[in-house]
Design a protein around this motif. Structure first.
Motif, PDB file in Angstrom:
ATOM      1  N   UNK A 100       3.262   5.446   5.980  1.00  0.00           N
ATOM      2  CA  UNK A 100       3.266   3.889   5.914  1.00  0.00           C
ATOM      3  C   UNK A 100       4.644   3.129   6.100  1.00  0.00           C
ATOM      4  N   UNK A 101       5.606   3.964   5.341  1.00  0.00           N
ATOM      5  CA  UNK A 101       7.011   3.325   5.446  1.00  0.00           C
ATOM      6  C   UNK A 101       7.578   3.715   7.058  1.00  0.00           C
ATOM      7  N   UNK A 102       7.169   4.770   7.696  1.00  0.00           N
ATOM      8  CA  UNK A 102       7.622   4.803   9.035  1.00  0.00           C
ATOM      9  C   UNK A 102       6.972   3.960   9.809  1.00  0.00           C
ATOM     10  N   UNK A 158       0.789  -1.216  -0.035  1.00  0.00           N
ATOM     11  CA  UNK A 158      -0.104   0.046  -0.145  1.00  0.00           C
ATOM     12  C   UNK A 158       0.809   1.206   0.190  1.00  0.00           C
ATOM     13  N   UNK A 159       1.813   1.270   0.734  1.00  0.00           N
ATOM     14  CA  UNK A 159       2.911   2.478   1.020  1.00  0.00           C
ATOM     15  C   UNK A 159       3.414   2.725  -0.483  1.00  0.00           C
ATOM     16  N   UNK A 160       3.794   1.483  -1.151  1.00  0.00           N
ATOM     17  CA  UNK A 160       4.531   1.694  -2.358  1.00  0.00           C
ATOM     18  C   UNK A 160       3.626   2.206  -3.379  1.00  0.00           C
ATOM     19  N   UNK A 161       2.453   1.827  -3.428  1.00  0.00           N
ATOM     20  CA  UNK A 161       1.506   2.371  -4.230  1.00  0.00           C
ATOM     21  C   UNK A 161       1.293   3.931  -4.093  1.00  0.00           C
ATOM     22  N   UNK A 162       1.232   3.979  -2.728  1.00  0.00           N
ATOM     23  CA  UNK A 162       1.007   5.478  -2.580  1.00  0.00           C
ATOM     24  C   UNK A 162       1.959   6.319  -3.003  1.00  0.00           C
ATOM     25  N   UNK A 200       1.767   6.743  -6.591  1.00  0.00           N
ATOM     26  CA  UNK A 200       0.634   7.769  -7.168  1.00  0.00           C
ATOM     27  C   UNK A 200       1.071   9.315  -6.554  1.00  0.00           C
ATOM     28  N   UNK A 201       2.063   9.383  -5.797  1.00  0.00           N
ATOM     29  CA  UNK A 201       2.357  10.760  -5.602  1.00  0.00           C
ATOM     30  C   UNK A 201       1.669  11.104  -4.332  1.00  0.00           C
ATOM     31  N   UNK A 202       1.202  10.021  -3.434  1.00  0.00           N
ATOM     32  CA  UNK A 202       0.571  10.321  -2.253  1.00  0.00           C
ATOM     33  C   UNK A 202       1.736  10.391  -1.080  1.00  0.00           C
ATOM     34  N   UNK A 203       2.577  11.266  -1.129  1.00  0.00           N
ATOM     35  CA  UNK A 203       3.810  11.428  -0.385  1.00  0.00           C
ATOM     36  C   UNK A 203       3.595  11.546   1.222  1.00  0.00           C
ATOM     37  N   UNK A 245      10.833  12.705  -2.983  1.00  0.00           N
ATOM     38  CA  UNK A 245      10.132  13.090  -3.824  1.00  0.00           C
ATOM     39  C   UNK A 245       9.039  14.319  -3.432  1.00  0.00           C
ATOM     40  N   UNK A 246       8.855  14.100  -2.280  1.00  0.00           N
ATOM     41  CA  UNK A 246       7.767  15.191  -1.733  1.00  0.00           C
ATOM     42  C   UNK A 246       8.762  16.518  -1.737  1.00  0.00           C
TER      43      UNK A 246
END
Length: 276
Positions: A208-210, A192-196, A199-202, A228-229
Motif C-alpha cells: 500500500x505505501x509503495x 487502509x495501509x496505516x491500519x494494515x 494490525x501487523x499485515x506488513x 516491523x516485518x
C-alpha cells in the motif's frame, strides 16, 4: 241549458287552475331541491375548501354528486390536502395522496416532487443509503442525478471517517473527478495501509505505501512497515528473511543491531543443529 253549461265551464276552469298551481308547486319544489339547496351546499363546501378543511370539503362535494363541477372539486380538495402534506414534510403521505389522484392536474409530477424532497431531507440528515435509493428512483427529475452523486460522495466521506477504507476506496474510485474524490481516494488508501501496519499485515501495508509514493508520510511509513516485518521475522525465527530485511534498512532505527542479532541467532541455531 246555458246555466248548466256555464257551471260546467266554471268547474273546468277551476280544475285547470288547480292543475296549473300544482305544476307550479312541483316545479318550484324541483328547482329548490335540484338547484337552490345544492347551490347552498356547494357554497358551504367551497367555504370549507378555502378554510383548509380539505377532508370535510371533499366529503361535502362528494355528497353533491353530479351537481355543477362538484366531482372536480372533490379532486381539488384532495389535491390541496396532498399539497399541504408535502409542505409539512409528510412526504410519504403526500406521495400516496398525489398518486391516488391519478392524472388530475399535475399530481403525477407532484409524486416525483414528494420523492425528491424526501430524498433531499435524507441526504441532509446523513442517511446516505436511503438518499441514494430515493434519488436513483427519480431518474432525471429535477436535480436528482446531481443529488445522487452528492449522496454517494457523502457516503464515501462517512465511510472514510469511520475507518471503512475498502468501502471508501470503492466509493471515491467510482466518483472519478467529482469534488475532491481523487484526493479522498488517496487518503483512503493511506488510511487502509496505516491500519494494515497497525494490525501487523506488513506485506499488505508495504504494498500500500509503495503504491502511494510520496503521499503524506508514505515513504517513512513504508520503511517502518519493512522494519516491523523484519522484527517479526526475527521473533519467528526466520533469520535469513530478517537478515535480508534489516540489511536493506541500513541505519534505520536499530536495524544494525537487529541485523547482528539475527546473524547471531542464525549461527546459534546452526550450532545447535550441528552445522559447524
Amino acid at each position: 241549458m246555458s246555466s248548466s253549461s256555464g257551471k260546467t265551464g266554471s268547474r273546468g276552469n277551476k280544475r285547470l287552475l288547480w292543475i296549473v298551481i300544482l305544476v307550479l308547486i312541483l316545479l318550484i319544489g324541483y328547482l329548490v331541491i335540484a338547484h337552490v339547496i345544492p347551490g347552498q351546499k356547494y357554497k358551504e363546501a367551497a367555504k370549507l375548501l378555502e378554510q383548509g378543511k380539505y377532508d370535510e370539503a371533499a366529503a361535502a362535494f362528494t355528497e353533491l354528486g353530479s351537481f355543477s363541477d362538484a366531482a372536480t372539486q372533490v379532486s381539488e380538495a384532495r389535491y390541496r390536502k396532498a399539497a399541504a402534506l408535502l409542505e409539512s414534510g409528510q412526504y410519504d403521505e403526500a406521495a400516496q395522496a398525489f398518486s391516488d389522484l391519478g392524472d388530475y392536474s399535475d399530481a403525477a409530477t407532484q409524486v416525483s416532487e414528494a420523492g425528491y424532497r424526501k430524498a433531499n431531507a435524507l441526504l441532509e440528515g446523513g442517511q446516505f443509503d436511503e438518499a441514494i435509493e430515493g434519488f436513483g428512483a427519480l431518474g432525471e427529475y429535477s436535480e436528482s442525478a446531481a443529488k445522487l452523486t452528492e449522496a454517494k460522495y457523502g457516503k464515501a466521506e462517512k465511510q472514510l471517517s469511520d475507518g471503512q477504507f475498502d468501502e471508501a476506496i470503492e466509493g471515491f474510485g467510482a466518483l472519478g473527478e467529482y469534488g475532491e474524490s481523487a484526493v479522498k481516494l488517496t487518503e483512503a488508501k493511506y488510511g487502509k495501509a496505516e491500519k494494515q501496519l497497525a494490525d501487523g499485515q506488513f506485506d499488505e501495508a508495504i504494498e500500500g505505501f509503495e503504491a502511494l509514493g510520496e503521499y503524506s508520510e508514505s515513504a517513512a511509513k513504508l520503511t517502518e512497515a519493512k522494519y516491523q516485518k523484519a522484527e517479526k521475522q526475527l521473533a519467528d525465527g526466520q533469520f535469513d528473511e530478517a537478515i535480508e530485511g534489516f540489511g536493506a534498512l541500513g541505519e534505520y532505527g536499530e536495524s544494525a543491531a537487529k541485523l547482528t542479532e539475527a546473524k547471531y541467532q542464525k549461527a546459534d541455531k546452526q550450532l545447535e543443529g550441528g552445522q559447524f
